[in-house]
Design an enzyme around this catalytic site. Structure first.
Site, PDB file in Angstrom:
ATOM      1  N   ASP A   9       0.856  -1.184   0.000  1.00 21.37           N
ATOM      2  CA  ASP A   9       0.000   0.000   0.000  1.00 21.37           C
ATOM      3  C   ASP A   9       0.903   1.250   0.000  1.00 21.37           C
ATOM      4  O   ASP A   9       1.692   1.436   0.921  1.00 21.37           O
ATOM      5  CB  ASP A   9      -0.863  -0.039   1.269  1.00 21.37           C
ATOM      6  CG  ASP A   9      -1.982   0.982   1.260  1.00 21.37           C
ATOM      7  OD1 ASP A   9      -2.957   0.788   2.006  1.00 21.37           O
ATOM      8  OD2 ASP A   9      -1.882   1.977   0.527  1.00 21.37           O
ATOM      9  N   ASP A 111      -3.056   2.322  -6.200  1.00 18.61           N
ATOM     10  CA  ASP A 111      -1.927   2.363  -5.252  1.00 18.61           C
ATOM     11  C   ASP A 111      -1.866   1.174  -4.302  1.00 18.61           C
ATOM     12  O   ASP A 111      -1.211   1.251  -3.262  1.00 18.61           O
ATOM     13  CB  ASP A 111      -1.959   3.667  -4.449  1.00 18.61           C
ATOM     14  CG  ASP A 111      -3.181   3.758  -3.542  1.00 18.61           C
ATOM     15  OD1 ASP A 111      -4.157   3.038  -3.796  1.00 18.61           O
ATOM     16  OD2 ASP A 111      -3.156   4.551  -2.588  1.00 18.61           O
ATOM     17  N   GLU A 112      -2.519   0.079  -4.629  1.00 17.60           N
ATOM     18  CA  GLU A 112      -2.503  -1.100  -3.761  1.00 17.60           C
ATOM     19  C   GLU A 112      -2.395  -2.372  -4.588  1.00 17.60           C
ATOM     20  O   GLU A 112      -3.104  -2.518  -5.577  1.00 17.60           O
ATOM     21  CB  GLU A 112      -3.829  -1.219  -2.992  1.00 17.60           C
ATOM     22  CG  GLU A 112      -3.995  -0.273  -1.846  1.00 17.60           C
ATOM     23  CD  GLU A 112      -5.344  -0.472  -1.198  1.00 17.60           C
ATOM     24  OE1 GLU A 112      -5.704  -1.615  -0.889  1.00 17.60           O
ATOM     25  OE2 GLU A 112      -6.043   0.539  -1.016  1.00 17.60           O
TER      26      GLU A 112
END
Length: 404
Positions: A9, A111-112
DNA sequence: TCTGGGGTCCTAGGACCC
DNA sequence: TCTGGGGTCCTAGGACCC
């Protein structure tokens, strides 16, 4: 066999990536070190906080606050505009680095990522890999990540959310009681602002309270969601890392208008422009849609949406915009002041799967026309090509950064 | 100049069919 | 004359995520 899962993350993704890009372009300030936020544009009425620096967070600025609120809480806070082309670039950079560890990566959001590392059978090896990823991303890409280590996706995701930034956390079964159960229920994945107050009324405050609540009671009260929240509170999640590219289930485009609109003629133009973008993306996936949906938001923030089945699955601008306009007229039956308009398509099918019958009514001429326009758009960039008749709509839309 | 935009999944009611 | 009941499709809206 137990799975070995990592969840990676990015810390304050949009803000960190903007900071790295600015430094690369010769900036002498690192916006991660000052009170700063990434936000929309207030003049376009999309002024909300998308990401914040630690210093801005310390003032009490929260994601989704209005820029106006952020300035009140944090006088002198610097505002930077979002740029999704830059985010995509850094997201790809992260993905390419992670690919050196396994092909079994699910891009859960920009973003993960989840990584299925089951091949690293030793627990210590897995933890070492997590630290290695954490260090390498920082050294090679210039931003920090949290890494969660666990035996399923839910626990890996909960772990990466513990203390931030730049940390590695484990959450194995034997750690659930000490690391997860003391947390308030609002921290549990999939418990949002509607459900949390209901649980509070039932005297359920911590994840432990929820884990020890009668499962059937939750089932009765919240349906499937109740079963899921009980399982999550107990650390149960059997879902797989979906590493294969998945086709979308629906594609939508919506826009908050620079000012409210009351004339249906103007709304029609917006709907046409949105339908063009939606069908353009649909065709890039080689898919056809069976349902068209139109969304309106009034000046008072009342949302409505109507949808209609198409006689046949299609991806042409002509048919989808025609249906969208039909729906718009059905919805716009009384004077209304509209703030947001959206068009989306659902019930998508792959084009190859549609067998071509002798009675196929698909408009081949229209398809060829759309193809020519798409090729031009690919060559010159989306906004260069507009269609006659949407000039006014273009005036609204060209203000926005249209994503491909 | 207060309140984005992109998704996924679920539910509930009505229509319709046998 | 006390009018069932199961199944599927369609639609509107809600909840949640980043």
């Amino acid at each position: 066999m137990k799975k070995q899962i990592l969840h990676v993350d990015v810390n304050n993704a949009f803000l960190s990536w903007t900071a790295v890009e600015m430094l690369k372009n010769g900036s002498n300030i690192d916006i991660r070190e000052i009170p700063a936020v990434i936000g929309g544009d207030e003049t376009k009425r999309s002024g909300i906080v998308l990401a914040k620096s630690m210093k801005a967070k310390e003032c009490g600025v929260k994601t989704a606050d209005t820029i106006y609120q952020a300035k009140l809480k944090c006088p002198g806070v610097k505002i930077y505009q979002s740029n999704f082309n830059i985010y995509r670039k850094y997201s790809d950079g992260l993905y390419n680095l992670l690919r050196q560890y396994t092909d079994k990566i699910e891009r859960f959001s920009i973003d993960e990522c989840f990584l299925d590392m089951t091949e690293y059978l030793m627990k210590d090896t897995l933890i070492n890999k997590a630290y290695e990823i954490n260090r390498r991303v920082k050294e090679e890409l210039g931003f920090t990540v949290n890494v969660g280590v666990a035996h399923n996706k839910l626990l890996a995701k909960m772990a990466s959310d513990f203390t931030k930034p730049d940390r590695v956390h484990t959450l194995f079964e034997e750690e659930i009681e000490t690391k997860m159960w003391p947390l308030p229920i609002s921290e549990l994945f999939m418990l949002g602002k509607k459900t949390v107050p209901k649980l509070y009324n039932m005297q359920i405050r911590t994840i432990e309270d929820l884990a020890k609540t009668n499962k059937e009671l939750l089932h009765k009260k919240f349906g499937k969601h109740g079963l899921q929240m009980w399982e999550y509170a107990n650390g149960i999640d059997n879902s797989e890392v979906h590493f294969e590219k998945e086709k979308p289930k629906g594609i939508g485009n919506s826009i908050t208008l620079p000012e409210n609109i009351t004339e249906i003629e103007k709304l029609e133009e917006i709907v046409l422009a949105l339908a063009e973008q939606v069908t353009y993306r649909l065709r890039k996936y080689d898919m056809l849609a069976k349902t068209v949906n139109v969304q309106l938001r009034t000046k008072d923030f009342v949302d409505t949406s109507h949808q209609k089945k198409l006689p046949e699955a299609t991806a042409t601008t002509k048919e989808i915009s025609k249906k969208a306009k039909e729906i718009l007229h059905e919805m716009f039956h009384k004077p209304m002041s509209i703030r947001l308009v959206g068009v989306r398509v659902d019930n998508l099918v792959e084009k190859e799967e549609m067998q071509l019958s002798l009675f196929d009514k698909r408009d081949e001429k229209q398809e060829k026309l759309d193809k020519v326009v798409d090729a031009l758009k690919n060559k010159y960039g989306y906004n260069k090509i507009t269609r006659a008749g949407k000039m006014n709509a273009g005036d609204y839309l060209k203000l926005k950064d249209i994503k491909k």
